[in-house]
Design a protein around this motif. Structure first.
Motif, PDB file in Angstrom:
ATOM      1  N   THR A   1       0.800  -1.217   0.000  1.00 30.73           N
ATOM      2  CA  THR A   1       0.000   0.000   0.000  1.00 30.73           C
ATOM      3  C   THR A   1       0.836   1.273   0.000  1.00 30.73           C
TER       4      THR A   1
ATOM      5  N   ALA B   1      -4.882  -0.899  -3.597  1.00 25.47           N
ATOM      6  CA  ALA B   1      -4.501  -0.561  -2.225  1.00 25.47           C
ATOM      7  C   ALA B   1      -4.401   0.955  -2.052  1.00 25.47           C
TER       8      ALA B   1
ATOM      9  N   ILE C   1      -7.827   2.659  -1.717  1.00 28.01           N
ATOM     10  CA  ILE C   1      -8.397   2.435  -0.384  1.00 28.01           C
ATOM     11  C   ILE C   1      -7.727   3.365   0.619  1.00 28.01           C
ATOM     12  N   ALA C   2      -6.398   3.423   0.557  1.00 24.38           N
ATOM     13  CA  ALA C   2      -5.659   4.244   1.515  1.00 24.38           C
ATOM     14  C   ALA C   2      -6.043   5.712   1.411  1.00 24.38           C
ATOM     15  N   ASN C   3      -6.236   6.193   0.181  1.00 22.02           N
ATOM     16  CA  ASN C   3      -6.487   7.617  -0.011  1.00 22.02           C
ATOM     17  C   ASN C   3      -7.927   8.039   0.249  1.00 22.02           C
TER      18      ASN C   3
ATOM     19  N   PHE D   1     -10.578   6.136   1.756  1.00 26.51           N
ATOM     20  CA  PHE D   1     -11.416   5.458   2.748  1.00 26.51           C
ATOM     21  C   PHE D   1     -11.988   6.424   3.785  1.00 26.51           C
ATOM     22  N   THR D   2     -11.129   7.285   4.335  1.00 28.55           N
ATOM     23  CA  THR D   2     -11.622   8.174   5.397  1.00 28.55           C
ATOM     24  C   THR D   2     -12.458   9.315   4.843  1.00 28.55           C
TER      25      THR D   2
ATOM     26  N   LEU E   1     -15.256   0.650  -1.730  1.00 30.37           N
ATOM     27  CA  LEU E   1     -13.850   0.564  -1.326  1.00 30.37           C
ATOM     28  C   LEU E   1     -13.599  -0.746  -0.585  1.00 30.37           C
ATOM     29  N   ILE E   2     -14.555  -1.131   0.271  1.00 32.10           N
ATOM     30  CA  ILE E   2     -14.389  -2.392   1.003  1.00 32.10           C
ATOM     31  C   ILE E   2     -14.411  -3.568   0.037  1.00 32.10           C
TER      32      ILE E   2
ATOM     33  N   GLY F   1     -11.157  -3.997  -1.229  1.00 31.18           N
ATOM     34  CA  GLY F   1     -10.351  -4.708  -0.236  1.00 31.18           C
ATOM     35  C   GLY F   1     -10.587  -6.204  -0.308  1.00 31.18           C
TER      36      GLY F   1
ATOM     37  N   ILE G   1      -3.493  -3.306   4.476  1.00 29.92           N
ATOM     38  CA  ILE G   1      -4.584  -2.340   4.312  1.00 29.92           C
ATOM     39  C   ILE G   1      -5.933  -3.021   4.551  1.00 29.92           C
ATOM     40  N   VAL G   2      -6.027  -4.315   4.206  1.00 27.94           N
ATOM     41  CA  VAL G   2      -7.269  -5.053   4.426  1.00 27.94           C
ATOM     42  C   VAL G   2      -7.489  -5.300   5.923  1.00 27.94           C
TER      43      VAL G   2
ATOM     44  N   ILE H   1      -9.127  -2.287   7.130  1.00 31.97           N
ATOM     45  CA  ILE H   1     -10.574  -2.271   6.876  1.00 31.97           C
ATOM     46  C   ILE H   1     -11.305  -3.107   7.923  1.00 31.97           C
TER      47      ILE H   1
ATOM     48  N   PHE I   1     -12.365   7.189  15.525  1.00 33.58           N
ATOM     49  CA  PHE I   1     -11.044   6.562  15.451  1.00 33.58           C
ATOM     50  C   PHE I   1     -10.435   6.536  16.839  1.00 33.58           C
TER      51      PHE I   1
ATOM     52  N   ALA J   1      -0.252   1.380   6.806  1.00 36.01           N
ATOM     53  CA  ALA J   1      -1.535   1.186   6.133  1.00 36.01           C
ATOM     54  C   ALA J   1      -2.675   0.817   7.092  1.00 36.01           C
TER      55      ALA J   1
ATOM     56  N   LEU K   1      -4.151   3.962   8.991  1.00 35.67           N
ATOM     57  CA  LEU K   1      -4.710   5.127   8.307  1.00 35.67           C
ATOM     58  C   LEU K   1      -6.137   5.418   8.740  1.00 35.67           C
ATOM     59  N   PHE K   2      -6.968   4.369   8.829  1.00 37.13           N
ATOM     60  CA  PHE K   2      -8.351   4.622   9.239  1.00 37.13           C
ATOM     61  C   PHE K   2      -8.716   3.856  10.497  1.00 37.13           C
TER      62      PHE K   2
ATOM     63  N   PHE L   1      -5.788   6.802  12.799  1.00 39.61           N
ATOM     64  CA  PHE L   1      -6.076   8.018  12.037  1.00 39.61           C
ATOM     65  C   PHE L   1      -4.966   9.063  12.063  1.00 39.61           C
TER      66      PHE L   1
END
Lengths: 329, 283
Positions: free
Chosen positions: A250, A275, A278-280, A282-283, A294-295, A298, B118-119, B122, B135, B210, B213-214, B217
């Protein structure tokens, strides 16, 4: 005599339950139960992960179906989502990475396993292991500050001057793009290829080499025509492993790929990967459909790496069964 | 004939040299990375870096104290969650389980190990962030903890299985129960390996960005407790490296150097601990 012979079988279950009770008192059954709960939680977490990904991506599945994978459009405002550009970017960057990493990685593995004496090979392997431990964001930093400027000033102009007739190397080079991401990914996955391939090559039986040499082949011929083919399934395994890493990577990719949802035949063009998107986004995803799309991306990533890792393990098991460990262990 | 042989030998020498070049190139990358980080980051590391908060955009100076503390907190939570599951799960696999259960657990762990980070992010988002609607350090620690489990579990199991069976039999023959054998004989015999596994898992997740990130945060201020968005060192490296401000980029180098230094030191210490133990053989 007869009384004891009757007595013995009836005593058996009693004895068993006593041993169970005594085991319980010893704590064996408790210890077994506690450790089992921890082990079971690993399985539960994994199942939960698959389940969560699946139910949290139901909206786009219902709305777009399989068209999700062949649609280019990604428009959060119109709520139209297609994954094709991201799948393209992921596949192209991983492909470029493997093209660079496979020859370098296998070459280095051959050197470490076949040529270098253990005194040289082991320290080098130690550095390779450390390289595999470098976090991806560090590779990203190097990509941003070294590979991108190099791409702009040297790599792209050189490629254009020599191979410019190919559509792959057309168009302006911004520095960021598929090729840059591919190069950074290649640097990241080389350690994986080396480590696994070296192990596999070391497990090739010694007599294979000796037989080839005794038949008059040179050192290289015995390596390339006998040892490497013998180990090829395991080497393929290392490549699948590297591919799985490259697809799921990612941070480093996000930092150098350019984050532009477009499909271009030129490797210099900026793109986007699964990837990275999703990283950019998602939030910032507003609305359930956006987030769930987006999910779903994933989920795609998960399935891809799941299949590749499975194949990699299968191939390595196959070589392990063949190699039967007569080489240096 | 002679010319042909000479040609084959030439090819052999050339190709073998090339493999050496490949190896040198691969290893050189490590020293290049280290050298570059030390060269660029070393100048930016000062006392402020460790003790001050980040400054607002446009103001030079400041440090990353909150990110350093944040990373420590996140890694603490991750270890609290991931290490027990990995450790006790490994004991179950190595000492108690039948081959079928063991296969399922190992398979799940290997699967988990291959999931892109990254998954995992999620997953932690869906499981921890969504229900609490914000977060938090908990979510970040959870995500990192999940990544620690398979690494700890699989290598701890290897080291437990590496303990010779004679030790088990000797303890049992002296009348020790199974759990007593495990607690007083087997785990102590494999402790170097177990420590190495845990340290390597720790080092692996220490640099992960990764999954944070969410979940964690990021936060430009102090984050009291564990229930608020929190900053971490790798996230700071990411944000600062892609920023257009020169001062931030300078600090990204410094943070990268600190992060990489920490990870490499933990890695080297872990391998050193293992190398000094002779009871456990290399797998």
């Amino acid at each position: 005599v007869s009384t004891t012979s009757i007595h013995v079988p009836s005593a058996d279950p009693v004895d068993d339950s006593r041993s169970f009770l005594s085991r319980l008192r010893n704590g064996d059954e408790i210890a077994r139960l506690i450790t089992f709960l921890f082990a079971a939680s690993v399985v539960l977490l994994t199942l939960l992960l698959v389940y969560e990904l699946w139910i949290a991506s139901s909206l786009p599945r219902q709305k777009f179906g399989l068209a999700f994978f062949v649609t280019k459009l990604w428009d959060p405002i119109a709520e139209e989502f297609g994954a094709l550009t991201f799948i393209y970017g992921t596949v192209v960057t991983a492909g470029v990475a493997l093209l660079i990493a496979i020859p370098l990685g296998i070459g280095a593995a051959i050197f470490l396993a076949e040529l270098a004496p253990q005194k040289v090979s082991d320290p080098l392997q130690f550095f390779i292991d450390l390289l595999a431990a470098v976090p991806s964001v560090i590779y990203g930093v190097l990509g941003v500050f070294i590979v991108i400027p190099l791409m702009r000033t040297w790599i792209a102009p050189t490629l254009k001057a020599t191979l410019g007739f190919l559509p792959l190397f057309h168009g302006p080079a911004y520095g960021v793009g598929f090729l840059t991401a591919g190069i950074v990914l290649a640097i990241m996955v080389i350690p994986y290829i080396i480590s696994v391939s070296r192990e596999v090559l070391l497990s090739v039986p010694r007599d294979q080499r000796e037989a080839a040499l005794a038949l008059g082949s040179t050192r290289w011929e015995s390596t390339w025509k006998v040892v490497v083919p013998f180990a090829r399934t395991g080497i393929m395994g290392s490549i699948f492993l590297a591919l799985a890493r490259a697809l799921g990577e990612t941070m480093a990719v996000t930092m150098v790929i350019g984050n532009t949802p477009s499909i271009s035949s030129s490797l210099f063009a900026p793109g986007y990967s699964i990837a990275a998107v999703i990283a950019n986004e998602f939030t910032e995803a507003t609305g359930d459909l956006y987030l769930q799309s987006l999910i779903q991306l994933g989920l795609v990533l998960f399935l891809l790496t799941f299949i590749l890792n499975g194949l990699a393990r299968l191939l390595m098991l196959l070589t392990a069964a063949r190699g039967s460990g007569t080489g240096r262990a | 004939m002679n010319a042909r042989l000479r040609w084959r030998k030439l090819i052999s020498a050339f190709m073998l040299t090339m493999t050496g070049v490949c190896a040198v190139v691969a290893v050189a990358v490590l020293f290049f990375i280290l050298g570059y980080l030390v060269f660029h980051g070393g100048r930016s590391i000062n006392w402020d870096f460790f003790t001050k908060l980040p400054t607002p955009v446009g103001e030079t100076g400041g440090g990353m104290a909150n990110a350093i503390v944040g990373s420590a907190k996140l890694l603490f939570l991750a270890s609290l969650f991931g290490v027990p599951i990995g450790f006790f799960g490994a004991i179950y696999l190595a000492e108690f389980s039948g081959s079928k259960t063991a296969f399922v657990v190992r398979y799940a762990a290997d699967l988990l190990n291959g999931v892109p980070s990254i998954v995992i992010g999620i997953f932690a988002y869906a499981l921890v962030v969504l229900p609490f609607k914000h977060f938090s350090a908990y979510a970040g620690g959870f995500a990192l903890g999940i990544m620690m489990i398979p690494i700890t579990l699989r290598s701890t199991e290897e080291f437990l299985l590496g303990v010779p069976n004679t030790l088990r039999e000797a303890a049992m023959a002296l009348g020790a129960s199974k759990w007593k054998t495990i607690a007083t004989v087997i785990v102590p015999a494999a402790y170097r390996g177990i420590l190495t596994s845990v340290l390597l898992a720790f080092a692996r997740v220490a640099g992960e960005t990764a999954p944070l990130l969410f979940t964690a945060f990021g936060n430009r201020y102090w984050s009291p407790g564990f229930n608020q968005p929190i900053e971490s060192l790798p996230h700071m490296v990411y944000i600062y490296a892609i920023s257009p401000y020169e001062d931030w980029q300078r600090q990204a180098w410094a943070a990268g150097l600190v992060l990489l230094g920490l990870i490499l030191i933990v890695n080297i210490v872990a391998r050193f601990i293992l190398a000094r133990g002779v009871a456990v053989q290399r797998s």
